[in-house]
Enzyme design. Structure first.
Site, PDB file in Angstrom:
ATOM      1  N   CYS A  75       0.812  -1.222   0.000  1.00 34.37           N
ATOM      2  CA  CYS A  75       0.000   0.000   0.000  1.00 34.37           C
ATOM      3  C   CYS A  75       0.845   1.271   0.000  1.00 34.37           C
ATOM      4  O   CYS A  75       0.310   2.374  -0.044  1.00 34.37           O
ATOM      5  CB  CYS A  75      -0.960  -0.029   1.175  1.00 34.37           C
ATOM      6  SG  CYS A  75      -1.926  -1.533   1.156  1.00 34.37           S
ATOM      7  N   HIS A  87      -2.148   8.387   6.151  1.00 37.25           N
ATOM      8  CA  HIS A  87      -2.351   7.036   5.610  1.00 37.25           C
ATOM      9  C   HIS A  87      -3.704   6.511   6.115  1.00 37.25           C
ATOM     10  O   HIS A  87      -4.495   5.996   5.330  1.00 37.25           O
ATOM     11  CB  HIS A  87      -1.205   6.115   6.043  1.00 37.25           C
ATOM     12  CG  HIS A  87      -1.343   4.723   5.511  1.00 37.25           C
ATOM     13  ND1 HIS A  87      -1.359   4.448   4.167  1.00 37.25           N
ATOM     14  CD2 HIS A  87      -1.506   3.520   6.139  1.00 37.25           C
ATOM     15  CE1 HIS A  87      -1.512   3.132   3.988  1.00 37.25           C
ATOM     16  NE2 HIS A  87      -1.610   2.564   5.165  1.00 37.25           N
ATOM     17  N   GLU A 125       0.148   6.082  13.614  1.00 38.05           N
ATOM     18  CA  GLU A 125       0.592   7.152  12.713  1.00 38.05           C
ATOM     19  C   GLU A 125       0.552   8.509  13.428  1.00 38.05           C
ATOM     20  O   GLU A 125       1.501   9.300  13.338  1.00 38.05           O
ATOM     21  CB  GLU A 125      -0.307   7.183  11.466  1.00 38.05           C
ATOM     22  CG  GLU A 125       0.094   8.268  10.457  1.00 38.05           C
ATOM     23  CD  GLU A 125      -0.824   8.308   9.239  1.00 38.05           C
ATOM     24  OE1 GLU A 125      -1.897   7.672   9.256  1.00 38.05           O
ATOM     25  OE2 GLU A 125      -0.452   8.997   8.266  1.00 38.05           O
ATOM     26  N   LYS A 172      -9.272   8.429   2.858  1.00 39.68           N
ATOM     27  CA  LYS A 172      -9.758   7.047   2.689  1.00 39.68           C
ATOM     28  C   LYS A 172     -11.148   6.867   3.306  1.00 39.68           C
ATOM     29  O   LYS A 172     -11.842   5.910   2.991  1.00 39.68           O
ATOM     30  CB  LYS A 172      -8.783   6.049   3.314  1.00 39.68           C
ATOM     31  CG  LYS A 172      -7.478   5.897   2.527  1.00 39.68           C
ATOM     32  CD  LYS A 172      -6.599   4.798   3.095  1.00 39.68           C
ATOM     33  CE  LYS A 172      -5.276   4.677   2.349  1.00 39.68           C
ATOM     34  NZ  LYS A 172      -4.269   5.668   2.809  1.00 39.68           N
ATOM     35  N   HIS A 217      -9.689   2.311   0.549  1.00 35.45           N
ATOM     36  CA  HIS A 217      -8.243   2.143   0.480  1.00 35.45           C
ATOM     37  C   HIS A 217      -7.876   1.542  -0.878  1.00 35.45           C
ATOM     38  O   HIS A 217      -8.199   0.392  -1.152  1.00 35.45           O
ATOM     39  CB  HIS A 217      -7.789   1.249   1.631  1.00 35.45           C
ATOM     40  CG  HIS A 217      -6.303   1.129   1.764  1.00 35.45           C
ATOM     41  ND1 HIS A 217      -5.421   1.832   0.964  1.00 35.45           N
ATOM     42  CD2 HIS A 217      -5.532   0.389   2.610  1.00 35.45           C
ATOM     43  CE1 HIS A 217      -4.177   1.518   1.311  1.00 35.45           C
ATOM     44  NE2 HIS A 217      -4.225   0.645   2.300  1.00 35.45           N
ATOM     45  N   PHE A 248       1.967  -3.247   3.907  1.00 35.27           N
ATOM     46  CA  PHE A 248       2.325  -4.570   4.419  1.00 35.27           C
ATOM     47  C   PHE A 248       3.771  -4.855   4.016  1.00 35.27           C
ATOM     48  O   PHE A 248       4.169  -4.588   2.875  1.00 35.27           O
ATOM     49  CB  PHE A 248       1.441  -5.658   3.798  1.00 35.27           C
ATOM     50  CG  PHE A 248       0.048  -5.750   4.373  1.00 35.27           C
ATOM     51  CD1 PHE A 248      -0.332  -5.059   5.504  1.00 35.27           C
ATOM     52  CD2 PHE A 248      -0.889  -6.575   3.763  1.00 35.27           C
ATOM     53  CE1 PHE A 248      -1.612  -5.173   6.023  1.00 35.27           C
ATOM     54  CE2 PHE A 248      -2.173  -6.698   4.265  1.00 35.27           C
ATOM     55  CZ  PHE A 248      -2.538  -5.999   5.401  1.00 35.27           C
TER      56      PHE A 248
END
Lengths: 82, 420
Positions: free
Chosen positions: B170, B310, B321, B342, B347, B408
């Site tokens: 991502c 994010h 975050e 998002k 996403h 990831f």
């Protein structure tokens, strides 16, 4: 019942239209797949497979190279169809 | 001649997203706080624990000519549509060479995807099983390879300086833009078309993500499912689409009189080395990336007024975050208007860095930060100024924004943009 030469050309025109977007009326016997009809070597494989299904023929990979024009393909199919 | 200090600017933007088929409609949707999440119709989704997604607002197959569309995976279709918009928006009227203002040898593309042509792979496997070997499309490999979107955009614009595809789940889209900046800084290219794309709305990826317990299962209220920072967030919602920007050296843009949206200051990078798929809970890796960004670019925390976070709507990730940003920016985080777009787009995985860069560029250009929707109750750990409700007006003068993307594998990528 075997397709006539005219039916084969019409069928190929529909296939080329589907794959390359060329208008059916532009798909004529003297047209080259790669030079005139925007069918590259990968798309030619698609044309061949679609033609095999439609006309109940087998077109081995080694014979595909000889099929330069729509007329070549139509003749091949007319000769080999079941 | 050192090229390392070349200033890089954004001259074009393009997008096709769950909110709209171009960047203007996407931006309008973001400012309006509209959700792009919808129920997934059809029998093939019926048995899944997750039956919602942010599907593209405009089907790419209806935009591209059919003979072209059938040779492209959906991810490449999105990328091509967004890239064509960005290219035209930058003022280029034809492919490089034909448009004399850019040489093909000085033009690159860096378009990333997190997963690549997964729907092509799965659909062709169905063809193999159901119809046999002969019917597998000869286009399968060029369609499914993850570099296909970048390569097809490269063919479209006639890019010869290099065509690249960084892959970091991502974070891929953001990494692509960072890579593009480096291509220009090191003198390899003057113009780079960069961004991210993704098209993974298919039962298999959804089943797999759902089994990781990473996705929201709020099937009953699709538009409320993606809720970053809300106390009751329960995972991300899968989105699809692409976002692409045209990056250019400032000299090159000035020479052809191009409109400049903003400057791209550069990137900050780090890796968590913690777990293959879990975020590091204290935000150590994120903090390292943001610190790296400040060190690399000379960006001062006092200049930062906007963050496109994010924030995917997972319980752990959103908090980590914000903790990381507080640690690096300190009190300067107080004047940062934080947007989690998002909440509206879902996403987009490898596409996220692309569309969120488009959103960040537009936020600086219009001096407006989009809202984060669906926060009914702000979670306790979220110690930051999250924009909710109406869009937030950003200050006059020179302002900067940060766009974060993590993936990831423990990839952390952060980009900085500054107004001009």
């Amino acid at each position: 019942m075997a397709a006539t030469q005219e039916e084969i050309v019409a069928g190929l025109a529909e296939i080329v239209n589907e794959i390359a977007g060329i208008p059916v009326e532009d798909v004529e016997v003297d047209k080259s797949f790669t030079d005139d009809l925007d069918v590259d070597s990968l798309s030619m494989v698609e044309v061949v497979v679609a033609a095999e299904e439609r006309f109940d023929v087998k077109i081995p990979d080694e014979d595909v190279k000889a099929l330069r024009t729509v007329g070549d393909a139509a003749d091949y199919i007319a000769k080999h169809q079941a | 001649m050192s090229q390392t200090n070349r200033t890089v600017v954004v001259t074009g933007i393009g997008a096709t997203t769950p909110l709209g088929g171009d960047s203007a409609s996407t931006w309008e949707g973001l400012l309006a706080g509209r959700s792009g999440v919808r129920p997934l119709e059809g029998e093939r989704f019926a048995d899944l624990p997750v039956r919602i997604a942010a599907q593209a607002a405009v089907d790419p197959g209806e935009v591209l000519p059919r003979p072209l569309a059938r040779k492209l995976d959906r991810s490449a279709q999105f990328a091509l549509i967004a890239a064509k918009e960005a290219w035209a928006d930058a003022g280029y009227t034809a492919a490089a060479g034909e448009d004399a203002s850019v040489e093909p040898e000085r033009l690159g593309t860096v378009i990333a995807s997190g997963i690549g042509g997964v729907t092509t792979l799965l659909d062709q496997y169905d063809v193999l099983k159901e119809k046999g070997v002969r019917r597998v499309s000869p286009h399968t490999v060029p369609m499914l390879m993850p570099n296909s979107p970048s390569a097809n955009v490269g063919l479209e614009v006639n890019a010869r300086a290099g065509v690249h595809t960084p892959v970091s789940a991502c974070a891929s889209g953001a990494e692509a833009i960072g890579y593009a900046v480096e291509m220009i800084r090191t003198g390899r290219a003057d113009v780079v078309v960069a961004g991210g794309t993704e098209a993974a709305i298919h039962p298999l990826p959804i089943a797999a993500f759902a089994n990781m317990m990473a996705m929201s299962k709020n099937n009953d209220e699709p538009t409320k499912a993606s809720r970053p920072y809300d106390k009751n967030r329960d995972g991300f919602v899968l989105g699809e689409g692409a976002g692409v920007i045209v990056l250019e050296s400032a000299e090159h843009a000035a020479k052809r009189g191009a409109r400049v949206y903003c400057e791209v200051l550069g990137q900050g990078l780090s890796a968590d080395s913690h777990h293959i798929a879990q975020p590091e809970p204290t935000g150590r890796g994120v903090a390292a990336a943001v610190q790296n960004l400040l060190d690399n670019t000379g960006l001062k925390p006092s200049e930062v007024v906007h963050l496109n976070a994010h924030a995917t709507s997972t319980p752990q990730g959103d908090s980590a975050e914000i903790m990381a940003l507080r640690k690096v920016l300190g009190d300067d985080l107080d004047h940062v208007a934080v947007s989690a777009t998002k909440s509206m787009t879902g996403h987009l995985l490898g596409g996220a860095g692309g569309i969120e860069s488009v959103a960040t560029v537009l936020a600086l250009y219009h001096r407006l930060a989009p809202p984060t929707i669906n926060i009914d109750e702000l979670d306790e750990g979220i110690d930051a100024d999250i924009v909710t409700g109406e869009p937030r007006k950003l200050p006059e003068g020179t302002i900067a924004a940060i766009n974060n993307s993590f993936g990831f594998g423990g990839h952390n990528v952060t980009l900085a943009f500054r107004s001009v």
